[in-house]
Design a protein around this motif. Structure first.
Motif, PDB file in Angstrom:
ATOM      1  N   GLU A 176      22.454  -4.237  -3.917  1.00 33.90           N
ATOM      2  CA  GLU A 176      22.473  -3.111  -2.980  1.00 33.90           C
ATOM      3  C   GLU A 176      21.163  -2.329  -3.050  1.00 33.90           C
ATOM      4  O   GLU A 176      20.677  -1.831  -2.032  1.00 33.90           O
ATOM      5  N   SER A 177      20.615  -2.236  -4.239  1.00 33.71           N
ATOM      6  CA  SER A 177      19.321  -1.590  -4.434  1.00 33.71           C
ATOM      7  C   SER A 177      18.689  -2.190  -5.688  1.00 33.71           C
ATOM      8  O   SER A 177      19.379  -2.787  -6.515  1.00 33.71           O
ATOM      9  N   LEU A 178      17.372  -2.046  -5.814  1.00 24.31           N
ATOM     10  CA  LEU A 178      16.669  -2.573  -6.982  1.00 24.31           C
ATOM     11  C   LEU A 178      15.602  -1.570  -7.397  1.00 24.31           C
ATOM     12  O   LEU A 178      14.449  -1.629  -6.946  1.00 24.31           O
ATOM     13  N   PRO A 179      15.981  -0.600  -8.249  1.00 21.09           N
ATOM     14  CA  PRO A 179      15.002   0.400  -8.705  1.00 21.09           C
ATOM     15  C   PRO A 179      13.956  -0.266  -9.605  1.00 21.09           C
ATOM     16  O   PRO A 179      14.286  -0.896 -10.610  1.00 21.09           O
ATOM     17  N   VAL A 180      12.682  -0.127  -9.250  1.00 21.08           N
ATOM     18  CA  VAL A 180      11.590  -0.708 -10.032  1.00 21.08           C
ATOM     19  C   VAL A 180      10.525   0.348 -10.290  1.00 21.08           C
ATOM     20  O   VAL A 180      10.404   1.340  -9.574  1.00 21.08           O
ATOM     21  N   THR A 181       9.756   0.084 -11.325  1.00 19.52           N
ATOM     22  CA  THR A 181       8.647   0.972 -11.671  1.00 19.52           C
ATOM     23  C   THR A 181       7.483   0.110 -12.153  1.00 19.52           C
ATOM     24  O   THR A 181       7.603  -1.112 -12.301  1.00 19.52           O
ATOM     25  N   TRP A 182       6.342   0.751 -12.406  1.00 15.74           N
ATOM     26  CA  TRP A 182       5.159   0.048 -12.895  1.00 15.74           C
ATOM     27  C   TRP A 182       4.213   1.069 -13.491  1.00 15.74           C
ATOM     28  O   TRP A 182       4.359   2.283 -13.308  1.00 15.74           O
ATOM     29  N   ASP A 183       3.262   0.589 -14.253  1.00 13.10           N
ATOM     30  CA  ASP A 183       2.269   1.472 -14.849  1.00 13.10           C
ATOM     31  C   ASP A 183       1.210   1.839 -13.816  1.00 13.10           C
ATOM     32  O   ASP A 183       0.788   1.004 -13.022  1.00 13.10           O
TER      33      ASP A 183
ATOM     34  N   ASP B 163       0.839  -1.205   0.000  1.00 13.68           N
ATOM     35  CA  ASP B 163       0.000   0.000   0.000  1.00 13.68           C
ATOM     36  C   ASP B 163       0.872   1.253   0.000  1.00 13.68           C
ATOM     37  O   ASP B 163       0.591   2.219  -0.730  1.00 13.68           O
ATOM     38  N   ALA B 164       1.917   1.233   0.820  1.00 15.47           N
ATOM     39  CA  ALA B 164       2.815   2.385   0.897  1.00 15.47           C
ATOM     40  C   ALA B 164       3.522   2.608  -0.432  1.00 15.47           C
ATOM     41  O   ALA B 164       3.689   3.757  -0.874  1.00 15.47           O
ATOM     42  N   MET B 165       3.933   1.531  -1.099  1.00 14.66           N
ATOM     43  CA  MET B 165       4.554   1.666  -2.417  1.00 14.66           C
ATOM     44  C   MET B 165       3.581   2.268  -3.414  1.00 14.66           C
ATOM     45  O   MET B 165       3.944   3.138  -4.215  1.00 14.66           O
ATOM     46  N   GLU B 166       2.345   1.810  -3.366  1.00 20.70           N
ATOM     47  CA  GLU B 166       1.340   2.309  -4.303  1.00 20.70           C
ATOM     48  C   GLU B 166       1.056   3.785  -4.060  1.00 20.70           C
ATOM     49  O   GLU B 166       0.918   4.561  -5.015  1.00 20.70           O
ATOM     50  N   ARG B 167       0.973   4.188  -2.792  1.00 20.02           N
ATOM     51  CA  ARG B 167       0.737   5.595  -2.484  1.00 20.02           C
ATOM     52  C   ARG B 167       1.903   6.457  -2.950  1.00 20.02           C
ATOM     53  O   ARG B 167       1.707   7.557  -3.467  1.00 20.02           O
ATOM     54  N   GLN B 168       3.122   5.972  -2.754  1.00 15.01           N
ATOM     55  CA  GLN B 168       4.303   6.729  -3.171  1.00 15.01           C
ATOM     56  C   GLN B 168       4.369   6.835  -4.682  1.00 15.01           C
ATOM     57  O   GLN B 168       4.737   7.869  -5.229  1.00 15.01           O
ATOM     58  N   GLY B 169       3.997   5.765  -5.366  1.00 10.32           N
ATOM     59  CA  GLY B 169       4.065   5.741  -6.816  1.00 10.32           C
ATOM     60  C   GLY B 169       5.458   5.451  -7.308  1.00 10.32           C
ATOM     61  O   GLY B 169       6.440   5.555  -6.562  1.00 10.32           O
ATOM     62  N   PRO B 170       5.578   5.052  -8.581  1.00  6.75           N
ATOM     63  CA  PRO B 170       6.890   4.700  -9.138  1.00  6.75           C
ATOM     64  C   PRO B 170       7.732   5.958  -9.317  1.00  6.75           C
ATOM     65  O   PRO B 170       7.190   7.058  -9.455  1.00  6.75           O
ATOM     66  N   ALA B 171       9.068   5.763  -9.342  1.00  8.81           N
ATOM     67  CA  ALA B 171       9.799   4.518  -9.139  1.00  8.81           C
ATOM     68  C   ALA B 171      10.243   4.433  -7.680  1.00  8.81           C
ATOM     69  O   ALA B 171      10.336   5.456  -6.993  1.00  8.81           O
ATOM     70  N   VAL B 172      10.534   3.210  -7.205  1.00 12.13           N
ATOM     71  CA  VAL B 172      10.993   3.021  -5.832  1.00 12.13           C
ATOM     72  C   VAL B 172      12.173   2.054  -5.839  1.00 12.13           C
ATOM     73  O   VAL B 172      12.368   1.292  -6.790  1.00 12.13           O
ATOM     74  N   ASP B 173      12.915   2.096  -4.758  1.00 11.75           N
ATOM     75  CA  ASP B 173      13.943   1.089  -4.521  1.00 11.75           C
ATOM     76  C   ASP B 173      13.272  -0.039  -3.751  1.00 11.75           C
ATOM     77  O   ASP B 173      12.874   0.135  -2.594  1.00 11.75           O
TER      78      ASP B 173
ATOM     79  N   ARG C 128      -0.082  -7.405  -7.110  1.00 19.83           N
ATOM     80  CA  ARG C 128      -0.410  -5.985  -6.913  1.00 19.83           C
ATOM     81  C   ARG C 128       0.122  -5.133  -8.061  1.00 19.83           C
ATOM     82  O   ARG C 128      -0.534  -4.187  -8.504  1.00 19.83           O
ATOM     83  N   PHE C 129       1.313  -5.457  -8.552  1.00 20.16           N
ATOM     84  CA  PHE C 129       1.927  -4.654  -9.623  1.00 20.16           C
ATOM     85  C   PHE C 129       2.238  -5.557 -10.822  1.00 20.16           C
ATOM     86  O   PHE C 129       3.391  -5.957 -11.031  1.00 20.16           O
ATOM     87  N   PRO C 130       1.223  -5.887 -11.622  1.00 16.89           N
ATOM     88  CA  PRO C 130       1.431  -6.819 -12.740  1.00 16.89           C
ATOM     89  C   PRO C 130       2.373  -6.279 -13.821  1.00 16.89           C
ATOM     90  O   PRO C 130       2.912  -7.068 -14.602  1.00 16.89           O
ATOM     91  N   THR C 131       2.577  -4.962 -13.847  1.00 16.37           N
ATOM     92  CA  THR C 131       3.488  -4.382 -14.846  1.00 16.37           C
ATOM     93  C   THR C 131       4.841  -4.029 -14.235  1.00 16.37           C
ATOM     94  O   THR C 131       5.602  -3.262 -14.823  1.00 16.37           O
ATOM     95  N   LEU C 132       5.144  -4.600 -13.077  1.00 18.96           N
ATOM     96  CA  LEU C 132       6.407  -4.316 -12.391  1.00 18.96           C
ATOM     97  C   LEU C 132       7.586  -4.612 -13.321  1.00 18.96           C
ATOM     98  O   LEU C 132       7.617  -5.636 -13.999  1.00 18.96           O
ATOM     99  N   ARG C 133       8.553  -3.726 -13.327  1.00 25.39           N
ATOM    100  CA  ARG C 133       9.738  -3.892 -14.178  1.00 25.39           C
ATOM    101  C   ARG C 133      10.874  -3.054 -13.602  1.00 25.39           C
ATOM    102  O   ARG C 133      10.651  -2.184 -12.747  1.00 25.39           O
ATOM    103  N   LEU C 134      12.080  -3.321 -14.085  1.00 22.84           N
ATOM    104  CA  LEU C 134      13.232  -2.540 -13.655  1.00 22.84           C
ATOM    105  C   LEU C 134      13.089  -1.095 -14.125  1.00 22.84           C
ATOM    106  O   LEU C 134      12.612  -0.835 -15.234  1.00 22.84           O
ATOM    107  N   ALA C 135      13.545  -0.174 -13.298  1.00 20.86           N
ATOM    108  CA  ALA C 135      13.513   1.244 -13.651  1.00 20.86           C
ATOM    109  C   ALA C 135      14.838   1.704 -14.250  1.00 20.86           C
ATOM    110  O   ALA C 135      14.961   2.851 -14.678  1.00 20.86           O
TER     111      ALA C 135
END
Length: 415
Positions: A404-411, A144-154, A379-386
């Motif tokens: 060390e980190s994994l930047p991801v994004t989604w639609d 939920d917190a990821m969705e509220r923040q929106g892409p992209a996140v680590d 939750r994020f079917p379009t999840l992909r690397l950012a």
């Protein structure tokens, strides 16, 4: 140089080979998931062979699944740190001191047996499955917190690290007000880019925090593992040591599995799609990801007596490095081992170890991953690397492989 005749048993298969010079550690270029190529070649050539350690010790390297399983389950081999030699170049003195109080990895029976018996009832399959509902709640809150923040996140800081961190804090009974402090201190311990002195200082501070927690639990026990242990004959020093050991064992490994496992699924979209289509595949998916990635990639044992194994004679005092990542890619045990296949029944993998030192918290780790992976991809079917895959920073200088980190994004849906 070749092995002296006394180093091996008479065996029709035995051919003298020069000792390997150190442990192969360089992974294939552009592939963050595969073990070093040399390990596969060595496993084919001889699953147990001589290796010269950086400090000059002439020991062994085991790469075959059956050989490693035999060694890990044999009480004639010791896990005591002070008996082992380090297989990679080591900054400073190469000697390894005895395990700190409570560190179960570096001790043997009867001390190890005493600790393990006290803890085994706390990590049963039934008890860990009972935590599934709470794990699902924690996972949903972070998604939920990821969705509220929106892409992209680590994904490491937003999901992979905080989920197991919160669960191990709850298991140990860390008060809510202190959890951020505990998690920050634990994160400092596991920083691979920090100087060794800073890591030791962070570890000392963490042990102090856990010591304070032990005192509090003795005074006012609550419904948690650490409070349960205060009713045993363990000393405060042992309780603090075990608490630190459980925090380290239950946090860093699971966090890296969640992050690197997500990376692997993003790089194998057909496998991610299969998991998304059938969340019931989660049990098999976790075992296959554990086998395929083997983030705790290397173990070690020291022979306490002369042991005959695989046509070789391992003499008392010699160190055997166990390449768990090579064993889990052994085609003699797993057909087509270099393929990630969530339909595979990866029974018998060694990612959690084997024998008396098999990971005590493996059921908790399984519960967390079985919930976290399907929930993330659903939750994020379009999840992909950012970022391009080659820009994902790998964790290459640690006993635990990961990112060390994994930047991801989604639609996102249009408002």
């Amino acid at each position: 140089m070749t092995d002296a005749p006394s180093d091996a048993l008479p065996d029709a298969r035995h051919v003298a080979l020069s000792p390997l010079s150190g442990l192969p550690a360089s992974r294939p270029a552009g592939c963050p998931f595969d073990p070093p190529d040399a390990l596969g070649r060595l496993r084919t050539e001889r699953p147990l062979r001589r290796m010269r350690y950086p400090d000059g010790h002439l020991g062994w390297l085991a790469t075959g699944h059956s050989v490693i399983r035999a060694i890990a389950g044999d009480p004639r081999f010791s896990s005591r740190y002070e008996l082992l030699h380090h297989p990679l170049p080591y900054e400073g003195t190469p000697e390894i001191g005895p395990a700190p109080v409570g560190d179960m990895t570096g001790i043997d029976p009867p001390h190890h047996t005493r600790y393990r018996r006290l803890l085994m009832g706390k990590f049963t399959v039934r008890r860990m499955r009972a935590l599934t509902e709470r794990v699902a709640q924690v996972v949903a809150e972070h998604l939920d917190a990821m969705e509220r923040q929106g892409p992209a996140v680590d994904l490491v800081t937003a999901y992979a690290y905080p989920v197991p961190a919160l669960m191990i804090c709850e298991l140990l009974g860390v008060p809510v007000a202190d959890r951020d402090r505990f998690q920050r201190q634990a994160a400092a311990v596991f920083r691979t880019d920090a100087p060794v002195a800073e890591q030791f200082a962070a570890l000392s501070a963490l042990q102090e925090l856990i010591g304070e927690l032990v005192v509090a639990k003795r005074a006012r026990p609550t419904d948690d593992l650490l409070s349960d242990l205060t009713t045993t004959n363990l000393t405060d020093e042992e309780l603090a040591g075990l608490g630190g050991f459980l925090l380290a064992a239950g946090l860093d490994t699971t966090a890296n599995m969640l992050a690197l496992g997500t990376f692997a699924l993003l790089e194998h979209p057909e496998q991610a799609a299969a998991l998304r289509a059938d969340p019931g595949l989660a049990d098999q998916a976790v075992e296959e990801l554990m086998r395929y990635l083997t983030i705790a990639h290397t173990g070690a044992r020291a022979a306490l007596a002369d042991v005959e194994l695989d046509g070789q004679l391992i003499r008392a005092g010699e160190t055997v490095t166990l390449s768990l990542q090579a064993a889990n890619r052994d085609p003699q045990r797993f057909p087509d081992p270099d393929t990630l296949d969530l339909q595979r029944k990866a029974i018998g993998h060694l990612a959690f170890g084997h024998g008396s030192h098999q990971c005590l918290g493996q059921q908790l780790a399984r519960v967390e991953m079985r919930v976290a992976f399907p929930a993330l991809f659903t939750r994020f079917p379009t999840l992909r690397l950012a970022v391009p895959r080659e820009e994902v920073p790998l964790r290459t200088d640690s006993d635990i492989h990961g990112v060390e980190s994994l930047p991801v994004t989604w639609d996102t849906e249009e408002p």
